[in-house]
Design a protein around this motif. Structure first.
Motif, mmCIF file in Angstrom:
data_model
loop_
_atom_site.group_PDB
_atom_site.id
_atom_site.type_symbol
_atom_site.label_atom_id
_atom_site.label_comp_id
_atom_site.label_asym_id
_atom_site.label_seq_id
_atom_site.Cartn_x
_atom_site.Cartn_y
_atom_site.Cartn_z
ATOM 1 N N GLU A 221 0.836 -1.198 0.000
ATOM 2 C CA GLU A 221 0.000 0.000 0.000
ATOM 3 C C GLU A 221 0.872 1.250 0.000
ATOM 4 O OE1 GLU A 221 -2.751 -0.284 3.251
ATOM 5 O OE2 GLU A 221 -3.365 -2.323 2.714
ATOM 6 N N PRO A 222 1.735 1.401 -1.000
ATOM 7 C CA PRO A 222 2.591 2.593 -1.069
ATOM 8 C C PRO A 222 1.747 3.848 -1.244
ATOM 9 C CG PRO A 222 2.689 1.377 -3.131
ATOM 10 C CD PRO A 222 1.933 0.507 -2.168
ATOM 11 N N VAL A 223 2.230 4.965 -0.689
ATOM 12 C CA VAL A 223 1.416 6.188 -0.701
ATOM 13 C C VAL A 223 1.695 7.061 -1.918
ATOM 14 C CG1 VAL A 223 1.169 6.208 1.807
ATOM 15 C CG2 VAL A 223 3.079 7.450 0.742
ATOM 16 N N ILE A 258 -11.503 -2.478 -13.805
ATOM 17 C CA ILE A 258 -10.896 -3.226 -12.699
ATOM 18 C C ILE A 258 -11.755 -3.076 -11.452
ATOM 19 C CG2 ILE A 258 -8.911 -3.307 -11.124
ATOM 20 C CD1 ILE A 258 -7.145 -2.466 -13.441
ATOM 21 N N ARG A 259 -12.007 -4.190 -10.784
ATOM 22 C CA ARG A 259 -12.666 -4.169 -9.478
ATOM 23 C C ARG A 259 -11.599 -4.086 -8.396
ATOM 24 N NH1 ARG A 259 -15.332 -8.415 -12.068
ATOM 25 N NH2 ARG A 259 -17.559 -8.086 -12.466
ATOM 26 N N ALA A 260 -11.730 -3.133 -7.476
ATOM 27 C CA ALA A 260 -10.734 -2.948 -6.416
ATOM 28 C C ALA A 260 -11.424 -2.693 -5.088
ATOM 29 C CB ALA A 260 -9.816 -1.774 -6.751
ATOM 30 N N LEU A 261 -10.956 -3.370 -4.053
ATOM 31 C CA LEU A 261 -11.471 -3.115 -2.713
ATOM 32 C C LEU A 261 -10.889 -1.792 -2.228
ATOM 33 C CD1 LEU A 261 -13.337 -4.848 -0.892
ATOM 34 C CD2 LEU A 261 -11.299 -5.487 0.387
ATOM 35 N N SER A 262 -11.730 -0.786 -2.004
ATOM 36 C CA SER A 262 -11.230 0.542 -1.654
ATOM 37 C C SER A 262 -12.332 1.376 -1.020
ATOM 38 C CB SER A 262 -10.695 1.249 -2.907
ATOM 39 O OG SER A 262 -10.272 2.558 -2.603
ATOM 40 N N LYS A 263 -11.919 2.351 -0.206
ATOM 41 C CA LYS A 263 -12.856 3.310 0.379
ATOM 42 C C LYS A 263 -13.075 4.502 -0.545
ATOM 43 C CE LYS A 263 -11.647 2.166 5.178
ATOM 44 N NZ LYS A 263 -11.072 2.677 6.459
ATOM 45 N N ILE A 273 -0.723 -2.826 -8.578
ATOM 46 C CA ILE A 273 -0.842 -4.285 -8.459
ATOM 47 C C ILE A 273 0.555 -4.881 -8.490
ATOM 48 C CG2 ILE A 273 -1.985 -6.368 -9.330
ATOM 49 C CD1 ILE A 273 -3.586 -4.429 -11.222
ATOM 50 N N ARG A 274 0.928 -5.625 -7.453
ATOM 51 C CA ARG A 274 2.231 -6.270 -7.446
ATOM 52 C C ARG A 274 2.234 -7.427 -8.456
ATOM 53 N NH1 ARG A 274 5.771 -4.563 -3.824
ATOM 54 N NH2 ARG A 274 7.092 -6.317 -4.372
ATOM 55 N N PRO A 275 3.319 -7.622 -9.188
ATOM 56 C CA PRO A 275 3.341 -8.667 -10.232
ATOM 57 C C PRO A 275 3.165 -10.073 -9.683
ATOM 58 C CG PRO A 275 5.537 -7.748 -9.875
ATOM 59 C CD PRO A 275 4.579 -6.866 -9.138
ATOM 60 N N GLU A 276 3.590 -10.316 -8.433
ATOM 61 C CA GLU A 276 3.440 -11.652 -7.862
ATOM 62 C C GLU A 276 1.992 -11.963 -7.483
ATOM 63 O OE1 GLU A 276 5.317 -9.177 -4.444
ATOM 64 O OE2 GLU A 276 5.275 -9.189 -6.644
ATOM 65 N N ASN A 277 1.128 -10.934 -7.494
ATOM 66 C CA ASN A 277 -0.285 -11.151 -7.184
ATOM 67 C C ASN A 277 -1.126 -11.433 -8.424
ATOM 68 O OD1 ASN A 277 0.042 -10.820 -4.427
ATOM 69 N ND2 ASN A 277 -0.239 -8.607 -4.509
ATOM 70 N N ILE A 278 -0.471 -11.517 -9.576
ATOM 71 C CA ILE A 278 -1.181 -11.801 -10.819
ATOM 72 C C ILE A 278 -0.967 -13.270 -11.208
ATOM 73 C CG2 ILE A 278 -1.262 -11.320 -13.296
ATOM 74 C CD1 ILE A 278 -0.623 -8.433 -12.692
ATOM 75 N N LYS A 340 -7.029 -10.658 -7.554
ATOM 76 C CA LYS A 340 -8.153 -10.386 -6.669
ATOM 77 C C LYS A 340 -8.338 -8.881 -6.448
ATOM 78 C CE LYS A 340 -7.795 -14.706 -4.050
ATOM 79 N NZ LYS A 340 -7.576 -15.310 -2.717
ATOM 80 N N ALA A 341 -9.562 -8.506 -6.144
ATOM 81 C CA ALA A 341 -9.865 -7.112 -5.825
ATOM 82 C C ALA A 341 -9.107 -6.666 -4.575
ATOM 83 C CB ALA A 341 -11.370 -6.935 -5.627
ATOM 84 N N THR A 342 -8.845 -7.627 -3.687
ATOM 85 C CA THR A 342 -8.132 -7.301 -2.448
ATOM 86 C C THR A 342 -6.630 -7.104 -2.661
ATOM 87 O OG1 THR A 342 -7.957 -9.673 -1.988
ATOM 88 C CG2 THR A 342 -9.779 -8.485 -0.947
ATOM 89 N N ALA A 343 -6.137 -7.482 -3.840
ATOM 90 C CA ALA A 343 -4.701 -7.351 -4.130
ATOM 91 C C ALA A 343 -4.361 -6.000 -4.740
ATOM 92 C CB ALA A 343 -4.252 -8.457 -5.076
ATOM 93 N N ILE A 344 -5.358 -5.120 -4.869
ATOM 94 C CA ILE A 344 -5.173 -3.838 -5.534
ATOM 95 C C ILE A 344 -5.152 -2.709 -4.504
ATOM 96 C CG2 ILE A 344 -6.206 -2.216 -7.180
ATOM 97 C CD1 ILE A 344 -7.563 -4.669 -8.466
ATOM 98 N N HIS A 345 -4.272 -1.746 -4.741
ATOM 99 C CA HIS A 345 -4.220 -0.558 -3.902
ATOM 100 C C HIS A 345 -4.453 0.654 -4.786
ATOM 101 C CE1 HIS A 345 -3.203 2.211 -0.779
ATOM 102 N NE2 HIS A 345 -2.089 2.641 -1.371
ATOM 103 N N LEU A 346 -5.369 1.521 -4.392
ATOM 104 C CA LEU A 346 -5.669 2.724 -5.146
ATOM 105 C C LEU A 346 -5.213 3.964 -4.387
ATOM 106 C CD1 LEU A 346 -9.378 2.068 -6.262
ATOM 107 C CD2 LEU A 346 -7.286 1.408 -7.464
#
Length: 349
Positions: A221-223, A258-263, A273-278, A340-346
């Protein structure tokens, strides 16, 4: 334990800019950043080699900003070890205790104890020039730890070692920290080192501390986009949030959604998206919690024991040799990239 408050200092061609962080007692805190980001300068300022133009440094609640280095009880291990070439191992380890003018018997006991715990007693009569890099590093650590410092500063302690020795010494650093519990501030550009050792990580870029967080959050979750690129996120995609239903944001990238879990509920964003999560597959993987995007392989590159697969949809995946062979992946092949949607950071742009 130690706190930096808005520490700033200018050199001819570089400056530290309002650096603030605190390190708790017994914590292994790693300052992670690229070359020439200011990592070593922070350590040298904590050690007292520089007095900051602005800001304060506190140790156990007491300000030490102007305290001379020799009165701070701080151990410092440089990446080049800085052992005294004319002294043997035992004399190097004993040096700090002799400067403290401790009784000879106490010095003997302390030196023998630390050499035993570090596994270097058999080297006691050897000169530094006869030691390997790993042996020199152990001696340098022993010399710093024997004085029982309140803070141990490590400047790229493993950077000059070969990969196998680096891994061994990394495990040794972890063992020593667990055994002694010395509060440690450790700077490195090596991400594996940071992940293996850090309780928390501070990321520094161009003299500014831009994120302080637990290792997982820094790497997942880099800023900022700059941090994401540095920590190997690789997949950074521009998009716009069309909607957010029950915490699942739909992000339109122009080529796919893209579906992403986010507020986040609206606005332009960067998708990380980290490449190892694909996961790559030859058929679409259907799931309400998973994205599955088609693409054609444009390049495959080997990185050590793994391979990076680059696709014309702008995504790259990290896979094993077994996966390459099992799926028959090659340039020009059509594949599906699933994550996964949980593997994404926005983050907002």
């Amino acid at each position: 334990m130690i706190t930096l408050k808005n520490v700033s200092h200018e050199w001819d061609d570089f400056s530290l800019k309002n650096v603030s962080f605190n390190v708790n007692k017994g914590e292994h805190f790693i300052i992670l950043g690229p070359t020439a980001a200011g990592k070593t300068l922070i350590l040298e300022t904590i050690a007292g080699f520089y007095v900051p133009r602005k800001g304060k440094i506190l140790l156990n609640g007491k300000e030490i900003t102007h305290t001379p280095p020799e009165k701070r009880n701080i151990g410092f291990v440089y990446q080049d070890y800085s052992l005294f070439p004319h002294m043997n191992v035992k004399e190097n380890v004993a040096f700090g205790l002799k400067m403290q003018k401790l009784p000879k018997r106490e010095i003997e006991t302390k030196v023998q104890d630390i050499m035993d715990s570090m596994g270097i007693s058999y080297l006691e009569n050897r000169l530094p020039s006869t030691l390997s890099g790993g042996e020199q590093q152990r001696v340098a650590l022993a010399r710093s730890l024997v004085i029982d410092p309140e803070i141990l500063l490590l400047d790229e302690p493993l950077s000059s070692l070969d990969p196998r020795t680096r891994e061994t010494l990394r495990d040794e650093l972890k063992r020593i920290h667990e055994m002694k519990g010395t509060t440690t501030i450790h700077v490195t550009h090596d991400q594996d080192e940071a992940l293996a050792l850090a309780d928390r990580i501070g990321v520094i870029m161009d003299g500014e501390l831009v994120q302080v967080d637990e290792p997982y959050r820094v790497f997942n979750e880099p800023v900022t986009e700059e941090i994401a690129t540095f920590v190997g996120v690789e997949n950074v995609i521009e998009g716009k949030i069309n909607s957010n239903q029950e915490g699942v944001a739909l992000v339109e990238t122009g080529n796919y959604t893209i579906r992403a879990l986010s507020k986040l509920t609206e606005g332009e964003v960067n998708v990380f998206i980290r490449p190892e999560n694909i996961i790559l597959s030859k058929v679409r993987l259907e799931s309400s919690a998973r994205n599955s995007i088609s693409g054609k392989i444009s390049r495959i590159s080997q990185f050590g024991a793994t391979f990076r697969v680059y696709m014309d949809n702008g995504l790259s995946a990290l896979v094993t040799k077994h996966a390459i062979e099992e799926l028959g992946l090659k340039v020009g092949e059509n594949v599906y990239a699933s994550f996964k949607a949980t593997a994404i950071h926005l983050i907002k742009r």
